[in-house]
Design a protein around this motif. Sequence first.
Motif, PDB file in Angstrom:
ATOM      1  N   ARG A 125      12.620   0.000   7.646  1.00 25.48           N
ATOM      2  CA  ARG A 125      12.082  -0.285   6.289  1.00 25.48           C
ATOM      3  C   ARG A 125      11.424   0.847   5.628  1.00 25.48           C
ATOM      4  O   ARG A 125      10.889   1.184   4.613  1.00 25.48           O
ATOM      5  N   VAL A 126      10.645   1.851   6.599  1.00 23.59           N
ATOM      6  CA  VAL A 126       9.975   2.882   6.417  1.00 23.59           C
ATOM      7  C   VAL A 126      10.749   4.251   7.155  1.00 23.59           C
ATOM      8  O   VAL A 126      11.122   4.021   8.017  1.00 23.59           O
ATOM      9  N   ALA A 127      10.435   5.306   6.451  1.00 26.62           N
ATOM     10  CA  ALA A 127      10.903   6.437   7.345  1.00 26.62           C
ATOM     11  C   ALA A 127       9.770   7.504   7.433  1.00 26.62           C
ATOM     12  O   ALA A 127       8.816   7.841   6.412  1.00 26.62           O
ATOM     13  N   GLN A 128       9.527   7.970   8.583  1.00 27.38           N
ATOM     14  CA  GLN A 128       8.523   9.217   8.695  1.00 27.38           C
ATOM     15  C   GLN A 128       9.051  10.400   8.289  1.00 27.38           C
ATOM     16  O   GLN A 128      10.215  10.821   8.450  1.00 27.38           O
ATOM     17  N   ALA A 137       0.979  -1.285   0.033  1.00 27.13           N
ATOM     18  CA  ALA A 137       0.153   0.021  -0.055  1.00 27.13           C
ATOM     19  C   ALA A 137       0.821   1.418  -0.036  1.00 27.13           C
ATOM     20  O   ALA A 137       0.477   2.252  -0.880  1.00 27.13           O
ATOM     21  N   LEU A 138       2.001   1.027   0.622  1.00 22.92           N
ATOM     22  CA  LEU A 138       3.033   2.491   0.776  1.00 22.92           C
ATOM     23  C   LEU A 138       3.538   2.795  -0.577  1.00 22.92           C
ATOM     24  O   LEU A 138       3.723   3.746  -1.173  1.00 22.92           O
ATOM     25  N   ILE A 146       7.010  -0.617  13.908  1.00 18.19           N
ATOM     26  CA  ILE A 146       7.961  -1.634  13.765  1.00 18.19           C
ATOM     27  C   ILE A 146       8.664  -1.613  12.600  1.00 18.19           C
ATOM     28  O   ILE A 146       9.868  -1.629  12.531  1.00 18.19           O
ATOM     29  N   LEU A 147       8.161  -1.073  11.363  1.00 18.80           N
ATOM     30  CA  LEU A 147       8.884  -1.084   9.917  1.00 18.80           C
ATOM     31  C   LEU A 147       9.865   0.093  10.316  1.00 18.80           C
ATOM     32  O   LEU A 147      10.763   0.099   9.316  1.00 18.80           O
ATOM     33  N   SER A 198       3.799  11.967   6.893  1.00 18.40           N
ATOM     34  CA  SER A 198       3.662  10.987   5.755  1.00 18.40           C
ATOM     35  C   SER A 198       4.836   9.749   6.049  1.00 18.40           C
ATOM     36  O   SER A 198       5.925  10.217   6.556  1.00 18.40           O
ATOM     37  N   TYR A 199       4.598   8.592   5.370  1.00 19.26           N
ATOM     38  CA  TYR A 199       5.747   7.452   5.491  1.00 19.26           C
ATOM     39  C   TYR A 199       6.217   7.378   4.044  1.00 19.26           C
ATOM     40  O   TYR A 199       5.519   7.373   3.112  1.00 19.26           O
TER      41      TYR A 199
END
Lengths: 368, 368
Positions: free
Chosen positions: B352-355, B318-319, B346-347, B360-361
Amino acid sequence: MDDPKPWLTLARVPGLHAGRLADAAGSPLAWLADSRSRLAQQGFGEVAITALHNPDLRGLDRDEKWLAGPCRCLVTWGSASYPPLLAAIPDAPLVLFVEGAVAALSLPQLAIVGSRNPTQLGRETAEQFARHLTAAGLAITSGLALGIDAASHRGALQAGGWTVAVLGCGPDTIYPRENAALAEAVAAHGALVSDLPTGTPPLKQHFPRRNRIISGLSVGTLVVEAALQSGSLITARLAAEQGREVFAIPGSIHNPMARGCHRLLRQGAQLVETADDVFAELGALLGGFRAQAQSEAPDAQRVSGPKLDKDYEILLDALGFAPASIDSLVARSGLAADAVASMLLILELDGRVAQQPGGSYCRRLAGK
Amino acid sequence: MDDPKPWLTLARVPGLHAGRLADAAGSPLAWLADSRSRLAQQGFGEVAITALHNPDLRGLDRDEKWLAGPCRCLVTWGSASYPPLLAAIPDAPLVLFVEGAVAALSLPQLAIVGSRNPTQLGRETAEQFARHLTAAGLAITSGLALGIDAASHRGALQAGGWTVAVLGCGPDTIYPRENAALAEAVAAHGALVSDLPTGTPPLKQHFPRRNRIISGLSVGTLVVEAALQSGSLITARLAAEQGREVFAIPGSIHNPMARGCHRLLRQGAQLVETADDVFAELGALLGGFRAQAQSEAPDAQRVSGPKLDKDYEILLDALGFAPASIDSLVARSGLAADAVASMLLILELDGRVAQQPGGSYCRRLAGK
């Protein structure tokens, strides 16, 4: 047309299309008068024969009620308003329910299709291509689905161009509901089209049938982003079978939505980076449109927004398409640390880069 | 070899290569004994004849001094250690200065080349491909340049594999200096190679000559990221002219470093998404390597790190590859808002993701 009922009856016969005609110049209405045995001789099955001889009167009534609405009409096989490119496909529909401008169906048009769940960049790419291709005189055809389809219709509308949406359900159903307002805009600046009679729900099995009309109306089909198992690849296959061009936009190998496009490229689709690539390929086919396209085509600068000062270009080049620290940007760009810091601030205010937790910077789409 | 001087003399004759031999089985050393007029008959110019008859003694001396160093040798045309694939190209060098394992030159190898200024993702992609291809038994050949070249050598070294670096200068110069440590590692786990004598600086005009050796040593050349005007496209063209495979990795049309690859794809290069695509194409050529490759090939999951739980996969899908808000992630993923928020945390901890500023991510490369 005097009485639409005979045509509406044909529209309700399962599996009927122009390919069943012994002679493309003959009228399919003749089937309605044929005897059961003669129809059987021509290969019609029980279900089809019954549908031909015993019309669903309530269904026809609903069709006629729908047709009585504003800007609605029935385009029938062999009539002057039947779109010539669609007439050339082997399984051309006999009847089209149309809401909007019937003439839009016969404009030179390009299909733009893709994932219902594209990346944001894919969505914006579809919109930009539709905008530029429309501005150069092509109509944009798609399937009114969420994602790439909707973005393509939207791009065409933004440029004040024509757009055609082909439905996978009866003309009295708008699916998905989220696109109801978009459908209204398409009907006002182009046409909504279906070969399915009223009351037909948007079942999965209708979509390949819908897709053959999308590709059949169009000189070519452009796939923007698509997963490996997707309807867009079906549309692309149908376009190729119909002798139309297939175009695909490549993407990062780390983007699963690029996989379908990469498969098409392996199968011989034309690789497209700019709208001009589409025109270069369609060339002779579209003649006059091309010259316009060359002045309208979104080149690299256009796609990424207005041109920047040289140092900003260097800095954005150094940033690339993945997060980077100020230190690494200084090293890569050869610019002074002070200058880099203040330029990043300006680029951030300008919406071109974003700072991430930890202090690294990443690029954003221009103007977003 | 008793006396390297005659070969070193040949190495210093401008424009000399195996293609000048009337008979590939004959020794080029014969030229040294030929008279001026006989050489002229064979098409040698003034400069070449003078270089053959009046060796640059100081240069030869420097070459011999260099050769006296550890793990250094001269590989000469027609000798058993001359790499057979390189011998097959029309303008094969007569002499190779080698530091490291001479046998590495004759291993089945793939060239990986690309931009000196790639995106971070491009650099990581080169490293990953080199790692996986090396693990399956291929040596990785490149040009020791900054960017993709260095990443490819590094990937091979990380996997404990063989790698070959071809220099665009004499063997006594390491260019660019930033890669001095890398060059040392390459010499220890493969070979540094040049057909240019000592004292030759890394001039621009030497690079096409270097590139023909990179492609000539290799069964194929893989271009990872390259601008439109770039040496990587020259290497790819040389590979094609030498009858070797050309592979290119597609990228986003918004990434200028993908343009060169897209041009190659238009010209018929093989589109590569995973290491297995390379093996599928080389298939017969590499025989035994392929089976290994299939178990080693980085598929989608491998490239993006270890496999995640299904819900995390849904959320990352979805990201996509552009920033998204929690609201839109909830809408797109169909997961509960609570679940999305805690999964994002957790991601994020997992890298695995950054804010981003604004909340937004966006995705990061796995494990970075």
